[in-house]
Scaffold this motif. Structure first.
Motif, PDB file in Angstrom:
ATOM      1  N   GLY A 139       1.049  -1.348  -0.250  1.00 12.05           N
ATOM      2  CA  GLY A 139      -0.250   0.123   0.348  1.00 12.05           C
ATOM      3  C   GLY A 139       0.688   0.823   0.567  1.00 12.05           C
ATOM      4  N   TRP A 140       0.074   2.253  -0.041  1.00 10.78           N
ATOM      5  CA  TRP A 140       0.699   3.874   0.300  1.00 10.78           C
ATOM      6  C   TRP A 140       0.621   4.513   1.313  1.00 10.78           C
ATOM      7  CZ3 TRP A 140       4.718   4.976  -3.761  1.00 10.78           C
ATOM      8  CH2 TRP A 140       4.667   4.383  -5.275  1.00 10.78           C
ATOM      9  N   LEU A 141       1.314   5.218   1.302  1.00 12.69           N
ATOM     10  CA  LEU A 141       1.770   5.809   2.603  1.00 12.69           C
ATOM     11  C   LEU A 141       2.338   7.289   2.438  1.00 12.69           C
ATOM     12  CD1 LEU A 141       2.026   4.809   6.421  1.00 12.69           C
ATOM     13  CD2 LEU A 141       3.471   7.223   5.774  1.00 12.69           C
ATOM     14  N   MET A 142       1.603   8.340   2.912  1.00 10.79           N
ATOM     15  CA  MET A 142       2.556   9.866   2.533  1.00 10.79           C
ATOM     16  C   MET A 142       3.046  10.119   3.852  1.00 10.79           C
ATOM     17  SD  MET A 142       1.156  13.403   0.892  1.00 10.79           S
ATOM     18  CE  MET A 142       0.866  12.783  -0.708  1.00 10.79           C
ATOM     19  N   VAL A 143       4.259  10.830   3.754  1.00  9.13           N
ATOM     20  CA  VAL A 143       5.054  11.386   5.138  1.00  9.13           C
ATOM     21  C   VAL A 143       5.538  12.525   4.254  1.00  9.13           C
ATOM     22  CG1 VAL A 143       6.730  10.330   5.140  1.00  9.13           C
ATOM     23  CG2 VAL A 143       6.460  11.013   6.593  1.00  9.13           C
ATOM     24  N   THR A 144       4.766  13.891   5.268  1.00 14.40           N
ATOM     25  CA  THR A 144       5.159  15.634   4.545  1.00 14.40           C
ATOM     26  C   THR A 144       6.850  15.519   6.122  1.00 14.40           C
ATOM     27  OG1 THR A 144       4.245  16.417   6.878  1.00 14.40           O
ATOM     28  CG2 THR A 144       2.391  16.432   4.235  1.00 14.40           C
ATOM     29  N   ALA A 145       7.244  16.192   4.945  1.00 13.95           N
ATOM     30  CA  ALA A 145       8.794  16.730   5.688  1.00 13.95           C
ATOM     31  C   ALA A 145       9.834  15.168   6.030  1.00 13.95           C
ATOM     32  CB  ALA A 145       8.643  17.105   7.126  1.00 13.95           C
ATOM     33  N   ALA A 146       9.924  15.286   4.786  1.00 16.29           N
ATOM     34  CA  ALA A 146      10.321  13.563   4.648  1.00 16.29           C
ATOM     35  C   ALA A 146      11.501  13.366   5.067  1.00 16.29           C
ATOM     36  CB  ALA A 146      10.262  13.252   3.359  1.00 16.29           C
ATOM     37  N   GLY A 147      12.380  14.805   4.989  1.00 12.60           N
ATOM     38  CA  GLY A 147      14.015  14.535   5.184  1.00 12.60           C
ATOM     39  C   GLY A 147      14.125  15.217   7.200  1.00 12.60           C
ATOM     40  N   SER A 148      12.784  14.844   7.253  1.00 13.37           N
ATOM     41  CA  SER A 148      13.529  15.192   9.456  1.00 13.37           C
ATOM     42  C   SER A 148      13.498  13.442  10.137  1.00 13.37           C
ATOM     43  CB  SER A 148      11.789  15.430   9.748  1.00 13.37           C
ATOM     44  OG  SER A 148      11.207  14.108   9.538  1.00 13.37           O
ATOM     45  N   VAL A 154      10.104   7.475   9.605  1.00  6.31           N
ATOM     46  CA  VAL A 154       9.117   6.345   9.657  1.00  6.31           C
ATOM     47  C   VAL A 154       9.258   6.030   7.679  1.00  6.31           C
ATOM     48  CG1 VAL A 154       6.897   6.683   7.832  1.00  6.31           C
ATOM     49  CG2 VAL A 154       7.544   8.042  10.103  1.00  6.31           C
ATOM     50  N   ILE A 155      10.366   6.370   6.511  1.00 12.23           N
ATOM     51  CA  ILE A 155      10.439   5.662   5.567  1.00 12.23           C
ATOM     52  C   ILE A 155      11.500   4.461   5.774  1.00 12.23           C
ATOM     53  CG2 ILE A 155      12.095   5.962   3.228  1.00 12.23           C
ATOM     54  CD1 ILE A 155      11.450   9.177   3.657  1.00 12.23           C
ATOM     55  N   THR A 165       6.199   4.829  -0.502  1.00  8.98           N
ATOM     56  CA  THR A 165       5.926   6.053   0.636  1.00  8.98           C
ATOM     57  C   THR A 165       6.908   6.407  -0.118  1.00  8.98           C
ATOM     58  OG1 THR A 165       8.397   5.628   1.165  1.00  8.98           O
ATOM     59  CG2 THR A 165       6.984   5.080   2.913  1.00  8.98           C
ATOM     60  N   ILE A 166       5.374   7.828  -0.016  1.00  3.82           N
ATOM     61  CA  ILE A 166       6.022   9.435  -0.688  1.00  3.82           C
ATOM     62  C   ILE A 166       6.083  10.303  -0.147  1.00  3.82           C
ATOM     63  CG2 ILE A 166       4.633  11.650  -1.839  1.00  3.82           C
ATOM     64  CD1 ILE A 166       2.439   8.677  -3.587  1.00  3.82           C
ATOM     65  N   GLY A 167       6.896  10.988   0.093  1.00  2.00           N
ATOM     66  CA  GLY A 167       7.082  12.163   0.886  1.00  2.00           C
ATOM     67  C   GLY A 167       7.655  13.598  -0.027  1.00  2.00           C
ATOM     68  N   ALA A 208      -3.436   5.903   1.137  1.00  2.00           N
ATOM     69  CA  ALA A 208      -3.865   4.877   2.230  1.00  2.00           C
ATOM     70  C   ALA A 208      -3.555   5.886   3.263  1.00  2.00           C
ATOM     71  CB  ALA A 208      -4.283   3.671   2.604  1.00  2.00           C
ATOM     72  N   CYS A 209      -3.011   6.431   3.907  1.00  2.00           N
ATOM     73  CA  CYS A 209      -2.789   7.419   4.600  1.00  2.00           C
ATOM     74  C   CYS A 209      -1.436   8.239   4.915  1.00  2.00           C
ATOM     75  CB  CYS A 209      -2.225   6.362   6.217  1.00  2.00           C
ATOM     76  SG  CYS A 209      -2.020   7.239   7.834  1.00  2.00           S
ATOM     77  N   VAL A 210      -2.044   9.065   5.484  1.00  2.00           N
ATOM     78  CA  VAL A 210      -0.949  10.952   5.298  1.00  2.00           C
ATOM     79  C   VAL A 210      -0.750  10.598   7.003  1.00  2.00           C
ATOM     80  CG1 VAL A 210      -0.513  13.421   5.149  1.00  2.00           C
ATOM     81  CG2 VAL A 210      -1.935  11.487   3.664  1.00  2.00           C
ATOM     82  N   LEU A 211       0.570  10.903   6.997  1.00  2.00           N
ATOM     83  CA  LEU A 211       1.031  11.105   7.981  1.00  2.00           C
ATOM     84  C   LEU A 211       2.124  12.844   8.658  1.00  2.00           C
ATOM     85  CD1 LEU A 211       3.421   8.327   9.615  1.00  2.00           C
ATOM     86  CD2 LEU A 211       0.772   8.974   9.821  1.00  2.00           C
ATOM     87  N   ASP A 212       1.557  13.372   8.598  1.00  2.00           N
ATOM     88  CA  ASP A 212       1.477  15.264   8.931  1.00  2.00           C
ATOM     89  C   ASP A 212       1.990  15.835  10.034  1.00  2.00           C
ATOM     90  OD1 ASP A 212       1.458  17.905   7.031  1.00  2.00           O
ATOM     91  OD2 ASP A 212      -0.003  17.699   8.904  1.00  2.00           O
ATOM     92  N   ALA A 213       2.766  16.500   9.786  1.00  2.00           N
ATOM     93  CA  ALA A 213       3.859  17.710  10.826  1.00  2.00           C
ATOM     94  C   ALA A 213       3.639  18.481  10.626  1.00  2.00           C
ATOM     95  CB  ALA A 213       5.259  16.425  11.356  1.00  2.00           C
ATOM     96  N   VAL A 214       3.449  19.247   9.721  1.00  2.00           N
ATOM     97  CA  VAL A 214       3.021  20.933   8.929  1.00  2.00           C
ATOM     98  C   VAL A 214       2.345  21.016   8.893  1.00  2.00           C
ATOM     99  CG1 VAL A 214       4.047  22.210   7.173  1.00  2.00           C
ATOM    100  CG2 VAL A 214       5.059  20.044   7.221  1.00  2.00           C
ATOM    101  N   GLY A 215       0.770  20.915   8.373  1.00  2.15           N
ATOM    102  CA  GLY A 215       0.165  21.844   9.139  1.00  2.15           C
ATOM    103  C   GLY A 215      -0.163  23.091   8.027  1.00  2.15           C
ATOM    104  N   GLY A 216      -1.116  23.556   7.668  1.00  2.00           N
ATOM    105  CA  GLY A 216      -1.543  24.735   7.268  1.00  2.00           C
ATOM    106  C   GLY A 216      -1.834  24.157   5.323  1.00  2.00           C
TER     107      GLY A 216
END
Length: 323
Positions: A139-148, A154-155, A165-167, A208-216
């Protein structure tokens, strides 16, 4: 002893200062730890600015986690001094810190001080959120701010589980490293249309899911990338801006948006789950399967420089405070 304190909330570089005081004495159920290293996490800086879930009781110490040597025991504590432990507390940017015995995690010799200092916040959050995402193998999972530091964890975890994963990034200087860690696709949100690229990558299905730490704006755009029945889990707000949530999209695509705070998750799950997560995280770190790089270390006297460095974008590793 030297310790970092703040007497009012505000910009960390303006209000954090070094003070000399007597080493604290542990109360019943507590231990005193001689601190070896402590990381600077976003949650630490939010706490100093009074923007975190836990509010500071002024004057307050700073820093939430670290690694050190147990050197004094409070009444009723059944353990030996001299043990190297990862621990959580308020005030870990210090030569000595007080921690409750329940927060201690013995550290095996195979884990260095630099890694052990970071053992709790990011690894536990990453492990728990990959579990909570319920994304299956393939499956596909997206993580924002992937370079943190969190994004990199997570990757690596997703690669081990066969999750694609999509970052998102805003700069391309860490792309080679992210690819080495196992990321499937990288999207630069400064130059690319996030929903359009995700649609292209996932054959129109979304993630299927986004893990977000950025907001806005980033979180608002990331929500558009969810597949029908998808979930966005918000665990941070680096932009300091709330996302705009599209109610119609949530209704007709049956989307779920929820928050995650490790402190509450640790209280909510049973003791066996906590032990399982700890054992798995320690095994992954001790074996080298998961890496937690460090970019620089600073003394307590250089706390302002340390915080300035930690606030810089495009770092390759964590900033540590070493008393």
């Amino acid at each position: 002893m030297k310790t970092i304190v703040f007497e009012q909330t505000g910009k960390p570089t303006d209000i954090l200062k070094v003070m000399d005081m007597s080493a604290p004495e542990p109360k019943p159920g507590e231990v005193r730890v001689k601190v070896l290293a402590s990381p600077i996490n976003p949650s630490d800086l939010m706490f100093v600015q009074n923007m975190y879930g836990i509010r500071p009781q002024l004057p307050s110490g700073a820093g939430f986690e670290g690694v050190g040597i147990v050197d004094a025991l409070g009444e009723g504590v059944q353990m030996r001094t001299g043990m190297r432990v990862s621990f959580t507390s308020v005030g870990t940017w210090s030569e000595y810190a007080i921690a409750h015995q329940r927060s201690l995690i013995p550290v095996p010799d195979a884990i260095s001080d630099d890694v052990a200092a970071q053992l709790f916040v990011n690894p536990f959050t990453a492990y728990a959120l990959v579990q909570e995402s319920k994304v299956p193998e393939g499956g596909w999972l997206m993580v924002t701010a992937a370079g943190s530091a969190f994004g990199k964890m997570v990757i690596q975890l997703c690669k081990m589980r066969g999750i694609q994963t999509i970052g998102t990034v805003r700069r391309d200087n860490l792309n080679d490293e992210l690819k080495t860690l196992g990321i499937t696709e990288i999207i630069n949100t400064e130059h690319e249309n996030l929903p359009a690229r995700v649609k292209q990558i996932t054959d129109g299905n979304g993630v299927a899911c986004v893990l977000d730490a950025v907001g806005g704006h980033t979180a608002s755009e990331a929500m558009k990338c969810l597949s029908k029945g998808g979930t966005m889990i918000i665990y941070g707000l680096l932009s300091l801006q709330d996302p705009t949530l599209n109610a119609g999209m949530m209704i007709f695509r049956e989307l779920t948006v929820k928050g995650f705070w490790l402190t509450d998750w640790m209280r909510r799950v049973d003791s066996q789950t906590r032990q399982d997560v700890a054992q798995n995280v320690i095994q992954l770190l001790a074996s080298g399967q998961i890496e937690l790089p460090v970019e620089a270390s600073y003394s307590l006297d250089d706390i302002a420089k340390a915080v300035e460095h930690a606030e810089q974008t495009a770092r390759f590793g964590k900033i540590l405070v070493k008393p």
